[in-house]
Scaffold this active site. Structure first.
Site, PDB file in Angstrom:
ATOM      1  N   LYS A   1       0.816  -1.211   0.000  1.00  0.00           N
ATOM      2  CA  LYS A   1       0.000   0.000   0.000  1.00  0.00           C
ATOM      3  C   LYS A   1       0.852   1.265   0.000  1.00  0.00           C
ATOM      4  O   LYS A   1       0.403   2.318  -0.453  1.00  0.00           O
ATOM      5  CB  LYS A   1      -0.973  -0.024   1.166  1.00  0.00           C
ATOM      6  CG  LYS A   1      -1.907  -1.233   1.034  1.00  0.00           C
ATOM      7  CD  LYS A   1      -3.202  -1.072   1.739  1.00  0.00           C
ATOM      8  CE  LYS A   1      -4.175  -2.179   1.346  1.00  0.00           C
ATOM      9  NZ  LYS A   1      -3.706  -3.551   1.685  1.00  0.00           N
TER      10      LYS A   1
HETATM   11  C1  LIG Z   1      -4.336  -4.634   1.232  1.00  0.00           C
HETATM   12  C2  LIG Z   1      -3.579  -5.898   1.108  1.00  0.00           C
HETATM   13  C3  LIG Z   1      -3.989  -6.919   0.244  1.00  0.00           C
HETATM   14  C4  LIG Z   1      -5.267  -6.827  -0.569  1.00  0.00           C
HETATM   15  O1  LIG Z   1      -5.194  -5.829  -1.552  1.00  0.00           O
HETATM   16  P1  LIG Z   1      -6.537  -5.269  -2.243  1.00  0.00           P
HETATM   17  O2  LIG Z   1      -6.111  -4.105  -3.027  1.00  0.00           O
HETATM   18  O3  LIG Z   1      -7.453  -4.912  -1.109  1.00  0.00           O
HETATM   19  O4  LIG Z   1      -7.082  -6.380  -3.053  1.00  0.00           O
HETATM   20  C5  LIG Z   1      -3.199  -8.057   0.136  1.00  0.00           C
HETATM   21  N1  LIG Z   1      -2.075  -8.191   0.869  1.00  0.00           N
HETATM   22  C6  LIG Z   1      -1.654  -7.243   1.715  1.00  0.00           C
HETATM   23  C7  LIG Z   1      -0.418  -7.462   2.495  1.00  0.00           C
HETATM   24  C8  LIG Z   1      -2.382  -6.063   1.850  1.00  0.00           C
HETATM   25  O5  LIG Z   1      -1.950  -5.112   2.686  1.00  0.00           O
END
Ligand SMILES: *Cc1c(COP(=O)(O)O)cnc(C)c1O
Length: 479
Positions: free
Chosen positions: A121
């Site tokens: 993120k």
């Molecule tokens: C947020 C997240 C996901 C999922 O991603 P999306 O965009 O919500 O599909 C998967 N793995 C990790 C480590 C995350 O932080």
């Protein structure tokens, strides 16, 4: 570049107009009026660009209301190895998202988790922090960011916004549902513009509060409420970049194809892959991996989209994917339904009333393969086995979310066209999920030196029942 809502709201907006908001006024999500098409000549010209320059080249197609030199400067300030400084030993930090082959040319991990919070993120959120600062200064405005996190969004948002003038962050998290390291990442931040609220409930309840506050137009306007959760278009746009970067890293020429496997929850990450593919990036398959919360896998297998209630949501050992209602999914369905906003609005009337929709017997569902999507699901047992197997076979430690991705990817490997490399997006570093790593490997994960003491730092968090009014009062008192 103009933006439209998936539910047909008429007023078209520019990038900076939708940057600070959340949902479109009609409750839909923003998307570009048309995706830019990237031709072969551009792909060839982009193959050897740095991450920052590639990000500029891609984002400038989506952003027509920021002067190019300013956007380029923000990309350079965001995408460098000072910000993405946690590359693992053997990975090249200058790549920002280095590709680590497990089997050269066949199976690789695209490391998206070298940013300050060790999860993918940061890839979008760090840019968002700089974009917010820029646009707020230009407009002489302030913002109160309200969000909900199942683990990684919150810390990524807080690290992107900490200390930024004109910005306060109010972040809701499900009390007791995140790992100790994830909690420490958020609650140990001492910056005065950061407020953590732990809601006694599940992530989806926290997310519903955020939606309720956003639906209160008066409150939203009075307190300049903005969003950085995964429906934010700028985040999706920023995530498109690493699909291009990963494609170039995995191939020797633009005649080749790549399959990406994406551990998914809110459908934000893989939505960016879908858009990259629509732009013309040669992606053979987009493999969607879920954990025990398999709402999206169910859709891609059956055509039925049936969001679960908070009570039906499993608490799993890949907690950032514990999502029962995929907030970005509407963007894909909009494209699948030939961008017909009336049809999308109709389907989401069902969803908002708590009912599923079923596309199985429509011609749309038959077209899913044209979009490259396939899916699968993982579980605690499969996750642990995969962490162990990859560690034993390749000496590489992967986090539980990435393990879900590798498990589902390997199940689909035989069905791929010959010679297509399989790239699993590594969405977090194992350091964030020590308990699960210990269960799988009977040892602790490696933790970057400067984060080793994090869990011992003093923490700051407000615990609250899941009620919109309580959250509104809390914000109003601090605005
Ligand atoms: C947020 C997240 C996901 C999922 O991603 P999306 O965009 O919500 O599909 C998967 N793995 C990790 C480590 C995350 O932080």
């Amino acid at each position: 570049m103009k933006y439209i809502s998936t539910r047909g709201h008429a007023a078209k907006a520019e990038f900076c107009d939708i940057l600070l908001g959340g949902l479109a006024p009609d409750g839909g999500l923003y998307l570009p009026q048309a995706y830019p098409r990237i031709g072969r000549a551009e792909l060839d010209a982009w193959r050897h660009l740095s991450y920052a320059e590639l990000a500029f080249q891609i984002l400038t197609r989506f952003v027509s209301d920021i002067p190019a030199p300013d956007l380029r400067e923000m990309c350079a300030r965001t995408y460098n190895s000072k910000v993405y400084r946690y590359a693992r030993p053997g990975d090249d930090p200058a790549q920002i998202t280095p590709l680590r082959w497990l089997e050269r040319g066949k199976l690789g991990l695209l490391a998206l988790s070298n940013g300050p919070t060790l999860a993918f993120k940061d890839m979008a959120m760090q840019l968002l922090g700089n974009l917010f600062e820029y646009v707020l200064a230009r407009r002489d405005e302030t913002i109160n960011i309200l969000g909900a996190t199942s683990g990684d969004t919150g810390s990524a948002a807080e690290y992107a916004m900490r200390g930024k003038a004109r910005v306060k962050v109010f972040m809701l998290s499900p009390a007791g549902k995140m790992s100790a390291f994830q909690r420490a990442q958020m609650y140990a931040l001492a910056d005065e513009n950061i407020f953590n609220i732990a809601v006694t409930g599940m992530f989806d309840e926290a997310q519903d509060i955020v939606k309720a506050v956003f639906n209160d137009a008066d409150f939203k306007a009075q307190h300049h409420i903005g969003a950085v959760n995964s429906i934010n278009w700028a985040r999706v746009a920023a995530q498109i970049v690493y699909y291009f970067k990963g494609y170039f890293a995995a191939t020797a020429s633009n005649d080749e194809m790549v399959a990406f496997c994406v551990p998914s929850g809110n459908f934000g990450n893989i939505c960016a892959g879908h858009i990259a593919r629509c732009m013309g990036l040669p992606i053979a398959r987009l493999i969607l991996a879920t954990n025990e919360n398999d709402v999206l896998d169910e859709f891609f297998r059956t055509g039925i989209y049936r969001p679960r209630t908070a009570a039906e949501t499993h608490v799993t050992t890949s907690p950032s994917m514990d999502i029962a209602k995929a907030s970005n999914f509407e963007r894909f369905i909009f494209d699948l339904l030939d961008r017909d906003p009336q049809k999308v609005a109709g389907l989401w009337r069902e969803i908002d009333a708590g009912r599923p929709f079923d596309l199985a017997k429509t011609p749309y569902f038959a077209r899913v393969p044209e979009f490259g999507f396939i899916s699968g699901t993982s579980s605690h047992v499969g996750r642990l086995a995969m962490i162990k197997q990859i560690h034993e076979q390749y000496g590489v430690m992967i986090d539980p979310h990435t393990a879900d991705g590798v498990k589902v990817a390997l199940e689909h490997a035989d069905g791929l066209p010959a010679g297509v490399p399989l790239v699993v997006l590594e969405t977090a570093q194992p350091a964030k999920f020590a308990a699960t790593i210990r269960e799988a490997l009977a040892r602790d994960p490696d933790i970057p030196d400067d984060l080793r003491d994090l869990e011992n730092m003093p923490q700051r968090v407000e615990v609250m029942a899941p009620q919109p009014s309580a959250v509104k009062d809390f914000i109003a008192a601090r605005d």
